[in-house]
Write a protein that holds these residues in place. Structure first.
Motif, PDB file in Angstrom:
ATOM      1  N   ASN A 194     -29.073 -14.913  -8.667  1.00 35.86           N
ATOM      2  CA  ASN A 194     -29.994 -15.245  -7.574  1.00 35.86           C
ATOM      3  C   ASN A 194     -30.240 -14.022  -6.697  1.00 35.86           C
ATOM      4  O   ASN A 194     -31.356 -13.788  -6.217  1.00 35.86           O
ATOM      5  CB  ASN A 194     -29.451 -16.394  -6.738  1.00 35.86           C
ATOM      6  CG  ASN A 194     -29.522 -17.725  -7.482  1.00 35.86           C
ATOM      7  OD1 ASN A 194     -30.319 -17.876  -8.407  1.00 35.86           O
ATOM      8  ND2 ASN A 194     -28.688 -18.678  -7.085  1.00 35.86           N
TER       9      ASN A 194
ATOM     10  N   LEU B 272     -32.614 -11.701  -8.484  1.00 34.24           N
ATOM     11  CA  LEU B 272     -33.970 -12.243  -8.414  1.00 34.24           C
ATOM     12  C   LEU B 272     -34.576 -12.023  -7.036  1.00 34.24           C
ATOM     13  O   LEU B 272     -35.757 -11.678  -6.903  1.00 34.24           O
ATOM     14  CB  LEU B 272     -33.956 -13.736  -8.750  1.00 34.24           C
ATOM     15  CG  LEU B 272     -33.747 -14.110 -10.224  1.00 34.24           C
ATOM     16  CD1 LEU B 272     -33.564 -15.613 -10.365  1.00 34.24           C
ATOM     17  CD2 LEU B 272     -34.921 -13.634 -11.079  1.00 34.24           C
ATOM     18  N   HIS B 273     -33.739 -12.212  -5.993  1.00 34.42           N
ATOM     19  CA  HIS B 273     -34.214 -12.024  -4.624  1.00 34.42           C
ATOM     20  C   HIS B 273     -34.627 -10.572  -4.396  1.00 34.42           C
ATOM     21  O   HIS B 273     -35.676 -10.290  -3.817  1.00 34.42           O
ATOM     22  CB  HIS B 273     -33.120 -12.423  -3.640  1.00 34.42           C
ATOM     23  CG  HIS B 273     -33.487 -12.181  -2.202  1.00 34.42           C
ATOM     24  ND1 HIS B 273     -34.416 -12.948  -1.546  1.00 34.42           N
ATOM     25  CD2 HIS B 273     -33.061 -11.229  -1.324  1.00 34.42           C
ATOM     26  CE1 HIS B 273     -34.547 -12.501  -0.310  1.00 34.42           C
ATOM     27  NE2 HIS B 273     -33.728 -11.459  -0.153  1.00 34.42           N
ATOM     28  N   ARG B 274     -33.777  -9.621  -4.878  1.00 33.09           N
ATOM     29  CA  ARG B 274     -34.097  -8.205  -4.698  1.00 33.09           C
ATOM     30  C   ARG B 274     -35.356  -7.825  -5.484  1.00 33.09           C
ATOM     31  O   ARG B 274     -36.180  -7.053  -5.006  1.00 33.09           O
ATOM     32  CB  ARG B 274     -32.907  -7.343  -5.129  1.00 33.09           C
ATOM     33  CG  ARG B 274     -31.749  -7.362  -4.138  1.00 33.09           C
ATOM     34  CD  ARG B 274     -30.762  -6.251  -4.439  1.00 33.09           C
ATOM     35  NE  ARG B 274     -30.115  -6.425  -5.733  1.00 33.09           N
ATOM     36  CZ  ARG B 274     -29.004  -7.120  -5.918  1.00 33.09           C
ATOM     37  NH1 ARG B 274     -28.411  -7.706  -4.890  1.00 33.09           N
ATOM     38  NH2 ARG B 274     -28.468  -7.224  -7.113  1.00 33.09           N
ATOM     39  N   THR B 275     -35.494  -8.356  -6.685  1.00 31.02           N
ATOM     40  CA  THR B 275     -36.682  -8.073  -7.491  1.00 31.02           C
ATOM     41  C   THR B 275     -37.936  -8.603  -6.813  1.00 31.02           C
ATOM     42  O   THR B 275     -38.961  -7.913  -6.737  1.00 31.02           O
ATOM     43  CB  THR B 275     -36.538  -8.702  -8.889  1.00 31.02           C
ATOM     44  OG1 THR B 275     -35.360  -8.197  -9.506  1.00 31.02           O
ATOM     45  CG2 THR B 275     -37.745  -8.382  -9.751  1.00 31.02           C
ATOM     46  N   TRP B 276     -37.842  -9.821  -6.308  1.00 29.54           N
ATOM     47  CA  TRP B 276     -38.987 -10.434  -5.601  1.00 29.54           C
ATOM     48  C   TRP B 276     -39.348  -9.608  -4.370  1.00 29.54           C
ATOM     49  O   TRP B 276     -40.514  -9.370  -4.086  1.00 29.54           O
ATOM     50  CB  TRP B 276     -38.614 -11.858  -5.203  1.00 29.54           C
ATOM     51  CG  TRP B 276     -39.657 -12.537  -4.362  1.00 29.54           C
ATOM     52  CD1 TRP B 276     -40.778 -13.168  -4.790  1.00 29.54           C
ATOM     53  CD2 TRP B 276     -39.687 -12.616  -2.925  1.00 29.54           C
ATOM     54  NE1 TRP B 276     -41.504 -13.657  -3.732  1.00 29.54           N
ATOM     55  CE2 TRP B 276     -40.855 -13.332  -2.572  1.00 29.54           C
ATOM     56  CE3 TRP B 276     -38.843 -12.172  -1.918  1.00 29.54           C
ATOM     57  CZ2 TRP B 276     -41.188 -13.596  -1.254  1.00 29.54           C
ATOM     58  CZ3 TRP B 276     -39.177 -12.438  -0.601  1.00 29.54           C
ATOM     59  CH2 TRP B 276     -40.344 -13.139  -0.278  1.00 29.54           C
ATOM     60  N   LEU B 277     -38.308  -9.129  -3.637  1.00 32.58           N
ATOM     61  CA  LEU B 277     -38.545  -8.350  -2.425  1.00 32.58           C
ATOM     62  C   LEU B 277     -39.199  -7.014  -2.759  1.00 32.58           C
ATOM     63  O   LEU B 277     -40.143  -6.587  -2.066  1.00 32.58           O
ATOM     64  CB  LEU B 277     -37.221  -8.116  -1.685  1.00 32.58           C
ATOM     65  CG  LEU B 277     -37.311  -7.610  -0.244  1.00 32.58           C
ATOM     66  CD1 LEU B 277     -38.098  -8.591   0.613  1.00 32.58           C
ATOM     67  CD2 LEU B 277     -35.913  -7.386   0.328  1.00 32.58           C
ATOM     68  N   LYS B 278     -38.728  -6.349  -3.813  1.00 32.76           N
ATOM     69  CA  LYS B 278     -39.329  -5.077  -4.214  1.00 32.76           C
ATOM     70  C   LYS B 278     -40.786  -5.267  -4.618  1.00 32.76           C
ATOM     71  O   LYS B 278     -41.650  -4.465  -4.257  1.00 32.76           O
ATOM     72  CB  LYS B 278     -38.544  -4.478  -5.384  1.00 32.76           C
ATOM     73  CG  LYS B 278     -37.187  -3.911  -5.005  1.00 32.76           C
ATOM     74  CD  LYS B 278     -36.453  -3.384  -6.230  1.00 32.76           C
ATOM     75  CE  LYS B 278     -35.071  -2.845  -5.856  1.00 32.76           C
ATOM     76  NZ  LYS B 278     -34.319  -2.387  -7.053  1.00 32.76           N
ATOM     77  N   ASN B 279     -41.055  -6.313  -5.356  1.00 34.03           N
ATOM     78  CA  ASN B 279     -42.441  -6.588  -5.768  1.00 34.03           C
ATOM     79  C   ASN B 279     -43.336  -6.856  -4.558  1.00 34.03           C
ATOM     80  O   ASN B 279     -44.499  -6.430  -4.528  1.00 34.03           O
ATOM     81  CB  ASN B 279     -42.480  -7.780  -6.724  1.00 34.03           C
ATOM     82  CG  ASN B 279     -41.864  -7.461  -8.079  1.00 34.03           C
ATOM     83  OD1 ASN B 279     -41.797  -6.302  -8.472  1.00 34.03           O
ATOM     84  ND2 ASN B 279     -41.411  -8.493  -8.784  1.00 34.03           N
ATOM     85  N   LEU B 280     -42.794  -7.572  -3.574  1.00 32.21           N
ATOM     86  CA  LEU B 280     -43.561  -7.865  -2.358  1.00 32.21           C
ATOM     87  C   LEU B 280     -43.883  -6.574  -1.605  1.00 32.21           C
ATOM     88  O   LEU B 280     -45.014  -6.383  -1.131  1.00 32.21           O
ATOM     89  CB  LEU B 280     -42.780  -8.823  -1.458  1.00 32.21           C
ATOM     90  CG  LEU B 280     -43.467  -9.215  -0.142  1.00 32.21           C
ATOM     91  CD1 LEU B 280     -44.782  -9.945  -0.426  1.00 32.21           C
ATOM     92  CD2 LEU B 280     -42.547 -10.092   0.712  1.00 32.21           C
TER      93      LEU B 280
END
Length: 552
Positions: free
Chosen positions: A8, A11-19
């Motif tokens: 999790n 996934l959170h870090r990946t989502w944040l980088k993409n944002l």
């Protein structure tokens, strides 16, 4: 920590980088989209005049003599590169007519136009490209300040879609160069101080100084001196940055005359010495400054500057009203005004809280740098009555750093019960910035284009362009050159202009379907009505009359 929580977290870090990447791309998009949409302002037209190598005086002497000239020829001569003029003429024009503007940006702009062309979007694109350097610069400064990558990325995210940065990234003026150099000089100063202290610590521990560390420290101080020099040649306001740095170094050194303070004084003295030729120009041409923009002097009512400072502080993050209001949600009624006031108060409270948290939870070397950037700039400009967005760059950057730290601290704290609330606050802030950029990107006018002198240009140009073969008469001197150059960008190339300094120079030739007077003086109207027996009718009067029609 179990495998599920690790997954999790990833996934959170990946989502944040993409944002963050999406927001960065959005910020870059806004910087380059519709670069030529907004009115080419008075000041921008003067930038192009400087790029051409001509001066106001030469323009008046050569073409304000009662002769007709087409818009196309006027722009070709005074808004584009001329082979008979060089970059030295650009410097000469600034030195004699606008010495308050150091020449570095204008020299770079001249070469930029020489390489890529004189179109509006091209001239403005120099500032847009410069503004991209803010991203690595603010990230580096946050690293030197907080030693925190999340804080750096937070600051980059906030700055990327900041309405202030996007607006001035599309302005053919040196403000984005100034912003980049403010950030870089602060980061280099912190790096130089850190190396100075590590050298001193090494010496006190091992009783000798490492030559490599000492040389590196000296090299960074030399780079700092170069940064200050470049900063001064980009804007006179960089003296405020040097002053803020001096206060910062003196306080962090506990008022002791030690190596760090000596190194700072040597670097700042070197920069000032290299800038001395332009200081001589300033002193020698101070009467010119007094006659054009006025010399700085203490304001008799400094409190009157607090209202514009309040508005400017709010529109760092929310700016959806072309005239410079913080937000416009509808027609001016009580409900709308109440909402605007609530939003403004919430923003000010959030900024105040960010500064409080910064001072409360970080060491003195951190909060003092941000506070001096904010405080020195605001105090000096309030004292001289010079509060304006484009002058408040260090102040604005300081506030953005404090706000970036606030959200980083509140969101990164795992046991913070209000973490979700702060996340929503960040989403609201970034969304407000994006909406502001989206609204302003579609507008032909905005507050940074000096509406008092440009807001009527589209309407005036529309009236003139409807005529089959129009002639526009302009009477005045240097004060009119920027206005007529600005409005000329909206006129059709075949429109003819009759430019004159003296009313008696105006002799209207035959062969024009319509004759207009632009910003006519009383002297010219007297000459045309009483002496030459023309009938003059106001046809565009938003308050003062901006355009008249002339008939025999």
């Amino acid at each position: 920590m179990n495998s599920k929580s690790i997954k999790n977290g990833r996934l959170h870090r990946t989502w944040l980088k993409n944002l963050i990447i999406v927001i960065l791309i959005t910020g870059i998009f806004f910087r380059f989209t519709n670069l030529d949409r907004k009115v080419y302002s008075f000041d921008e037209s003067i930038t192009s005049l400087r790029i051409s190598g001509y001066t106001w005086t030469e323009m008046v002497q050569q073409d304000f003599q009662g002769k007709t000239i087409s818009v196309q020829d006027l722009q070709r001569k005074y808004q584009q590169i001329n082979p008979e003029k060089s970059w030295l003429d650009t410097v000469k024009g600034l030195a004699t007519e606008e010495p308050q503007l150091p020449p570095l940006y204008f020299i770079l702009a001249r070469f930029w136009v020489q390489w890529f062309g004189p179109e509006v979007a091209t001239v403005r694109s120099l500032s847009a490209w410069m503004s991209l350097l803010i991203f690595p610069s603010v990230y580096w400064l946050c690293w030197e300040l907080f030693r925190s990558r999340p804080a750096g990325w937070m600051a980059v995210t906030i700055v990327a879609v900041s309405p202030f940065h996007v607006l001035y990234a599309q302005e053919a003026r040196p403000y984005m160069m100034f912003a980049v150099l403010v950030l870089l000089s602060n980061a280099i100063l912190l790096r130089a101080i850190a190396l100075q202290k590590s050298t001193a610590t090494f010496k006190s521990t091992f009783k000798y100084t490492s030559k490599s560390t000492s040389k590196l420290s000296q090299a960074v101080w030399l780079i700092y001196a170069i940064a200050l020099t470049v900063g001064l040649y980009s804007s006179l306001l960089f003296f405020l940055v040097i002053l803020a740095h001096g206060i910062y170094v003196i306080i962090t050194e506990n008022l002791r005359f030690r190596q760090t303070l000596i190194a700072y004084l040597l670097a700042s003295a070197t920069a000032t010495l290299i800038f001395a030729p332009w200081i001589f120009v300033l002193v020698n041409n101070s009467p010119r400054i007094a006659a054009t923009v006025g010399l700085p002097h203490l304001s008799l009512s400094p409190l009157s500057s607090l209202k514009p400072l309040f508005i400017i502080t709010c529109r760092i993050f929310i700016d959806t009203h072309w005239a410079g209001g913080i937000i416009k949600l509808g027609s001016g009624n009580t409900t709308t005004d109440s909402i605007r006031l609530i939003v403004a108060v919430l923003l000010i409270l959030a900024i105040a809280h960010s500064i409080y948290l910064l001072c409360y939870s970080t060491p003195k070397r951190v909060w003092l740098l941000v506070l001096t950037a904010i405080g020195i700039t605001a105090i000096v400009l309030i004292a001289v009555g010079g509060v304006a967005d484009r002058y408040l760059v260090p102040y604005i950057l300081g506030i953005q750093l404090a706000v970036a730290y606030l959200f980083t601290a509140k969101i990164a704290t795992a046991n913070n019960p209000r973490q979700k609330l702060w996340q929503l606050g960040l989403i609201a802030l970034i969304s407000s910035e994006i909406v502001s950029c989206a609204v302003s990107s579609q507008s032909q006018l905005w507050w940074n284009k000096y509406p008092s002198s440009t807001k009527h240009n589209p309407a005036i140009a529309a009236i003139v362009n409807q005529a089959q073969k129009p002639l526009v008469i302009c009477h005045g001197g240097n004060n009119l050159t920027g206005k007529i150059l600005s409005v000329s960008y909206l006129l059709k190339p075949q429109v003819k202009l009759l430019l004159a300094v003296k009313p008696e120079q105006v002799k209207i030739p035959d062969g024009f379907s319509d004759v207009f007077l632009y910003r006519s003086t009383e002297m010219l109207r007297f000459e045309l009505e009483k002496v030459q027996k023309y009938k003059i009718t106001p046809i565009y009067k938003p308050g003062d009359v901006w355009l008249w029609r002339l008939e025999k």
